[in-house]
Design an enzyme around this catalytic site. Structure first.
Site, PDB file in Angstrom:
ATOM      1  N   LYS A  62       0.839  -1.100  -0.135  1.00 54.37           N
ATOM      2  CA  LYS A  62      -0.036   0.144  -0.002  1.00 54.37           C
ATOM      3  C   LYS A  62       0.850   1.276  -0.059  1.00 54.37           C
ATOM      4  O   LYS A  62       2.040   1.187   0.251  1.00 54.37           O
ATOM      5  CB  LYS A  62      -0.919   0.016   1.364  1.00 54.37           C
ATOM      6  CG  LYS A  62      -2.027   0.846   1.218  1.00 54.37           C
ATOM      7  CD  LYS A  62      -3.236  -0.011   0.652  1.00 54.37           C
ATOM      8  CE  LYS A  62      -4.508   0.805   0.285  1.00 54.37           C
ATOM      9  NZ  LYS A  62      -5.436  -0.165  -0.407  1.00 54.37           N
ATOM     10  N   ASP A  76      -7.057   4.440  -4.537  1.00 53.26           N
ATOM     11  CA  ASP A  76      -7.431   4.020  -3.287  1.00 53.26           C
ATOM     12  C   ASP A  76      -8.303   5.560  -2.976  1.00 53.26           C
ATOM     13  O   ASP A  76      -8.478   6.223  -4.242  1.00 53.26           O
ATOM     14  CB  ASP A  76      -6.585   3.729  -2.100  1.00 53.26           C
ATOM     15  CG  ASP A  76      -7.327   3.198  -1.000  1.00 53.26           C
ATOM     16  OD1 ASP A  76      -7.684   2.350  -0.686  1.00 53.26           O
ATOM     17  OD2 ASP A  76      -7.446   4.151   0.053  1.00 53.26           O
TER      18      ASP A  76
HETATM   19  O1  2IT Z   1      -8.048  -1.674  -0.830  1.00 54.41           O
HETATM   20  C1  2IT Z   1      -8.229  -1.879  -1.986  1.00 54.41           C
HETATM   21  O2  2IT Z   1      -8.089  -3.128  -2.288  1.00 54.41           O
HETATM   22  C2  2IT Z   1      -7.702  -0.876  -2.827  1.00 54.41           C
HETATM   23  N1  2IT Z   1      -7.527  -0.083  -2.840  1.00 54.41           N
HETATM   24  C3  2IT Z   1      -7.613  -1.806  -4.557  1.00 54.41           C
HETATM   25  C4  2IT Z   1      -6.256  -1.965  -4.736  1.00 54.41           C
HETATM   26  C5  2IT Z   1      -5.711  -2.517  -6.040  1.00 54.41           C
HETATM   27  O3  2IT Z   1      -4.510  -2.855  -6.102  1.00 54.41           O
HETATM   28  O4  2IT Z   1      -6.689  -2.654  -6.829  1.00 54.41           O
END
Ligand code: 2IT
Length: 444
Positions: free
Chosen positions: A126, A166
Site C-alpha cells: 500500500k 484508493d
Molecule cells: O483497498 C484495496 O483493495 C484497493 N484500494 C484496491 C487495490 C488494487 O490494487 O486494486
C-alpha cells in the site's frame, strides 16, 4: 495461550510505537488466528506471524511540487511493500490529508490477507501521500502526481510492485502517474491498475469494489435464506465504492436510502437511483468532499455531523473509510433490526463494533467483502500480460466466481455450528496460503 498472545502484542507495540491503526489491524487478525497458529507448530517455529507483521520494505520520500500561485509545496510519499510471498506487491495508493505510516501499514497488512483470499497471485502493499486532491486544480494534481512518480518509479514494476487507486486516487491520478512512469522508464507496461480502457485498463475495474461487495453480501444473505431484493440498505460515503455498490444494489432490486460525507449524511427514503446515481459522479468531480448538495438537488434531508447508521435498515454497507462505524453505531443498527453488515471499506468498523456485530448478527470484514476491487486489478494484470482485453461479461463472470470462492473460504474456516464468523474465516483463510508460501520460500 493468553500470555503468549499478549506478549506478541506488547512486543509489536514496543517495536512500532504510536501506530494505532496498524495495531488495531494486527490485533484483529492475531486474535482470530491464534488458536490455529498454536495448533500448527510449523508456523510458530518459522516465526511466520512475527515475520508477517514486519513489512519487507518501506519507502518514504519527499514530494516537492509548485502550486498554481507559484508557491513551493512539500508532501510526504510512501510505499509499504508488505509481503511478496504470493506475487508482486499489490495494493492501492491513498492521497488524503489523514495519511500516516500507521494507516498505510494497516492497509498493507490487510491487503496481504485480502489478496490471498482472491486466489490470484498477488502479494500485499500500500502507498500514498498526505497530499489531498480536495480543493486542488487539475494542473496541481498533475504536477503532484509527476513529482510523486519521479521517486516511486525506481521501486515499482509489473513484476515487482503494481500500485492502483484508493481514496483520492482515481482514473485521473492513475493517468498522470502512468504517463510519468512511461516517460521515465520508456516502457509501456502494466505497472499500475485502474488504467483507462484505451490504454490497458480492464472493463469493470471502476465498478469492481462495489459490485464485488454486493455479490459477497448476496452470498451472506442466501446463506440465511434472504436476498438483496426488497431490502432497505444504508450506505456510507459517496465515492467510487459507494457508487458501484449502489448501482449493483439497484440492479438486484434493493433500495439504498443513505450516503454520507465528512460533513454528515443524506437520508433519501425514495432510494438513490436513476439520475441520482449519475449525480454522485458530478458531486465527486467538484473535489469539495461534501455530500450536502445532494439534499438541495433532490429535496431530501441532510443530517450535519452524523453517521447514517442511526437510520433503521435491513442491511448496512460501510463504503467510506476506516473506523467509520463505532460501538454505539453497531448497537443502534442491531436495536433497529439490521440483520447484516457487509463492510466495503477497509476496517470500516472499530474493534468493539466488529466484535459486537459478529456476536449479534452477520458481519463480514472489508478484507473479504471488498476484495473484488483488487481481484479485478489482478485480472487487469493478466490481460496486460496477454496484451489482450476481455469482454465485460468475461470479467464480470470471473469477479462473481472469485467472490463466491471468497465467501466459501470464509464459511470453511469460520463456521461454528450454524453461525459463520466471517472475521475468523477471512483471517484464517487468508493466512494459510501466505504462511505456506513463506514456509516454502525459506527464511527471507
Ligand atoms: O483497498 C484495496 O483493495 C484497493 N484500494 C484496491 C487495490 C488494487 O490494487 O486494486
Amino acid at each position: 495461550m493468553k500470555a503468549d498472545i499478549n506478549e506478541f502484542i506488547v512486543n509489536l507495540e514496543k517495536r512500532t510505537p504510536g501506530e494505532r491503526e496498524f495495531h488495531q489491524a494486527v490485533e484483529e487478525v492475531i486474535g482470530s488466528i491464534w488458536d490455529f497458529y498454536e495448533r500448527n507448530p510449523k508456523y510458530q517455529k518459522a516465526k511466520i506471524l512475527e515475520r508477517m507483521v514486519e513489512p519487507e520494505r518501506i519507502i518514504m520520500f519527499r514530494v516537492p511540487w509548485v502550486d498554481d500561485r507559484g508557491e513551493v509545496q512539500i508532501n510526504r510519499g510512501y510505499r509499504v511493500e508488505f509481503n511478496s510471498a504470493l506475487g508482486p506487491y499489490k495494493g492501492g495508493l491513498r492521497f488524503h490529508a489523514s495519511v500516516t505510516l500507521s494507516i498505510l501499514k494497516f492497509l498493507g497488512f490487510e491487503q496481504t490477507f485480502k489478496n490471498s483470499l482472491t486466489t490470484l497471485p498477488m502479494g500485499g502493499g500500500k502507498g500514498g501521500s498526505d497530499f489531498s486532491p480536495k480543493g486542488k486544480t487539475d494542473w496541481e494534481i498533475m504536477r503532484f502526481c509527476q513529482s510523486f512518480m519521479t521517486e516511486l518509479y525506481r521501486h515499482i514494476g509489473p513484476n515487482t510492485d503494481v500500485p492502483a487507486g484508493d481514496i483520492g486516487v482515481g482514473g485521473r491520478e492513475i493517468g498522470y502517474l502512468f504517463g510519468q512512469y512511461k516517460r521515465l522508464k520508456n516502457e509501456f507496461t502494466g505497472v499500475l491498475t485502474g488504467k483507462g480502457l484505451a490504454w490497458g485498463g480492464s472493463l469493470i475495474r471502476p465498478e469492481a469494489t462495489g459490485f464485488g461487495s454486493v455479490y459477497f453480501a448476496q452470498h451472506m444473505l442466501h446463506r440465511i435464506g434472504k436476498d438483496i431484493e426488497g431490502q432497505t440498505i444504508s450506505v456510507s460515503g459517496f465515492g467510487n465504492v459507494a457508487w458501484g455498490t449502489i448501482i449493483k444494489i439497484n440492479e438486484l432490486g434493493g433500495k439504498v436510502v443513505t450516503i454520507s460525507g465528512p460533513d454528515g449524511y443524506i437520508y433519501d427514503p425514495e432510494g438513490i437511483k436513476g439520475n441520482k446515481v449519475e449525480y454522485l459522479l458530478e458531486l465527486r468531480s467538484t473535489n469539495n468532499d461534501i455530500v450536502e448538495p445532494y439534499a438541495n438537488e433532490f429535496g431530501c434531508r441532510f443530517f450535519a455531523g452524523k453517521h447514517p447508521w442511526e437510520v433503521p435498515v435491513d442491511l448496512a454497507m460501510p463504503c467510506a473509510t476506516e473506523n467509520e462505524l463505532n460501538f454505539d453505531d453497531a448497537r443502534e443498527l442491531v436495536k433497529n433490526g439490521c440483520k447484516l453488515v457487509a463492510e466495503a471499506s477497509n476496517m470500516g468498523c472499530t474493534a468493539d463494533a466488529a466484535e459486537y456485530l459478529s456476536e449479534y448478527i452477520d458481519y463480514a470484514p472489508g478484507k473479504a467483502v471488498n476484495a473484488g476491487g483488487v481481484a479485478v486489478s489482478g485480472l487487469e494484470m493478466s490481460q496486460n500480460s496477454m496484451r489482450y482485453n476481455w469482454s465485460r461479461e468475461e470479467v464480470d463472470m470471473r469477479l462473481k466466481q472469485i467472490m463466491k470462492d471468497i465467501h466459501e473460504t470464509c464459511v470453511t474456516y469460520g463456521k461454528n455450528e450454524n453461525k459463520v464468523n466471517y472475521v475468523t474465516g477471512a483471517n484464517v483463510g487468508g493466512f494459510v496460503k501466505v504462511a505456506d508460501a513463506m514456509l516454502a520460500q525459506g527464511i527471507v
